[in-house]
Design an enzyme around this catalytic site. Structure first.
Site, short mmCIF file in Angstrom:
data_model
loop_
_atom_site.label_atom_id
_atom_site.label_comp_id
_atom_site.label_asym_id
_atom_site.label_seq_id
_atom_site.Cartn_x
_atom_site.Cartn_y
_atom_site.Cartn_z
N ARG A 1 5.19 7.15 14.19
CA ARG A 1 5.23 7.66 12.81
C ARG A 1 4.67 9.07 12.77
O ARG A 1 3.66 9.35 13.44
CB ARG A 1 4.39 6.76 11.91
CG ARG A 1 4.59 7.05 10.44
CD ARG A 1 3.71 6.16 9.59
NE ARG A 1 2.50 6.86 9.19
CZ ARG A 1 1.47 6.29 8.57
NH1 ARG A 1 1.51 5.01 8.28
NH2 ARG A 1 0.43 7.01 8.23
N ASP B 1 0.49 5.00 2.04
CA ASP B 1 -0.27 5.45 3.20
C ASP B 1 -1.38 6.41 2.80
O ASP B 1 -1.15 7.37 2.06
CB ASP B 1 0.66 6.15 4.21
CG ASP B 1 1.60 5.15 4.89
OD1 ASP B 1 1.22 3.97 5.01
OD2 ASP B 1 2.70 5.58 5.28
N HIS C 1 0.84 -1.20 0.00
CA HIS C 1 0.00 0.00 0.00
C HIS C 1 0.86 1.24 0.00
O HIS C 1 2.05 1.19 0.33
CB HIS C 1 -0.90 0.02 1.23
CG HIS C 1 -0.13 0.20 2.51
ND1 HIS C 1 0.60 -0.81 3.08
CD2 HIS C 1 0.03 1.28 3.31
CE1 HIS C 1 1.19 -0.37 4.17
NE2 HIS C 1 0.87 0.91 4.33
FE LIG Z 1 1.89 2.11 5.77
#
Ligand SMILES: [Fe+2]
Length: 270
Positions: A261, A103, A101
């Protein structure tokens, strides 16, 4: 650009480089920023070792590259809403990113980049794979490139997050983007569909869309487009989310893998 401050060591021909000679726990000077930005544009994902950033340093690094985005699917830390905890342990039923994927591609303006650092690691395993969507595009035949070029596709976050949070009544982003995107900085064309979020090619019938997307989702898995990163404590990965996809390997259950993150805001794909 010739690098004066940092040492950039490419990891493959297509994607990925390790960067040495910079301290991310302190504010970046203009020259260091320019060199890291240049390396990121060229290598698409860059990695750093031994960078014990606190939350403020992590956010400052992200802000050097743009505004921080608030994650549209997962709540941030109570005191740092721009920071999302990434965590898996013996109680996890799933982990984030277990499919190829990019994000938050269902956002109207998907992120420019993501910066992930891990502080707790399994004894081994827990690698992350990254794939170059420039390389995926470049490997297509001229006829397939011409066919895909005018098409757009739906990216829908609802199936992803409603599976994770079945009790939620929240509605998640759903937007259409070009199947072939032009990178706003490098001007290069790249493939911008992914198996987590892309559900339909608008201009095709249902069966046609499924056949083409199935082909493209297989295509992006080609090992020739990839780099695989082995984490250490306080490693940092910074990926250009516009031109890469990634896959988090969950081979370490029931061990713990944990970190944080930040997401740097992007712009509307064209
Ligand atoms: Fe991711």
């Amino acid at each position: 650009m010739a690098y004066e401050l940092i040492d950039v060591r490419p990891m493959t021909k297509r994607i990925g480089a390790e960067i040495f000679g910079v301290d991310l726990t302190r504010p970046l000077g203009n020259q260091a920023f320019a060199e890291i930005h240049d390396a990121l544009m060229k290598h698409q994902v860059v990695f750093f070792r031994d960078q014990p950033m606190d939350h403020d340093a992590h956010k400052a690094l992200g802000r050097a590259f743009g505004q921080l985005a608030i994650h549209s699917g997962v709540a941030g830390l109570p005191d740092h809403p721009e920071i999302v905890a990434i965590h898996a342990d013996e109680n996890s039923k799933f982990v984030a990113g277990e499919n190829w994927h990019s994000d938050l591609s269902a956002d109207a303006e998907p992120p420019m980049g993501s910066i992930l650092t891990l502080h707790t690691l399994p004894e081994d395993g827990g690698d992350t794979l990254f794939a170059s969507m420039y390389a995926a595009y470049d490997a297509l035949s001229p006829a397939m490139k011409a066919f895909l070029d005018p098409l757009t596709a739906v990216h829908d976050a609802n199936p992803v997050y409603k599976a994770i949070f079945p009790d939620s009544t929240k509605t998640y982003p759903c937007n259409s983007h070009p199947v072939i995107r032009t990178h706003p900085v490098t001007g290069r064309k790249l493939l911008f569909v992914n198996s987590s979020y892309t559900t339909k090619i608008n201009e095709l019938s249902g069966p046609e869309s499924k056949a083409v997307l199935d082909f493209l989702f297989e295509h992006v898995k080609d090992a020739n487009f990839q780099v695989r990163f082995r984490w250490e404590k306080h490693s940092v990965a910074f990926w250009d989310n516009r031109c890469t996809q990634h896959f988090a390997v969950w081979d370490y259950f029931p061990e713990v893998r944990s970190g944080f993150r930040v997401t740097v805001a992007g712009d509307k794909p064209f």
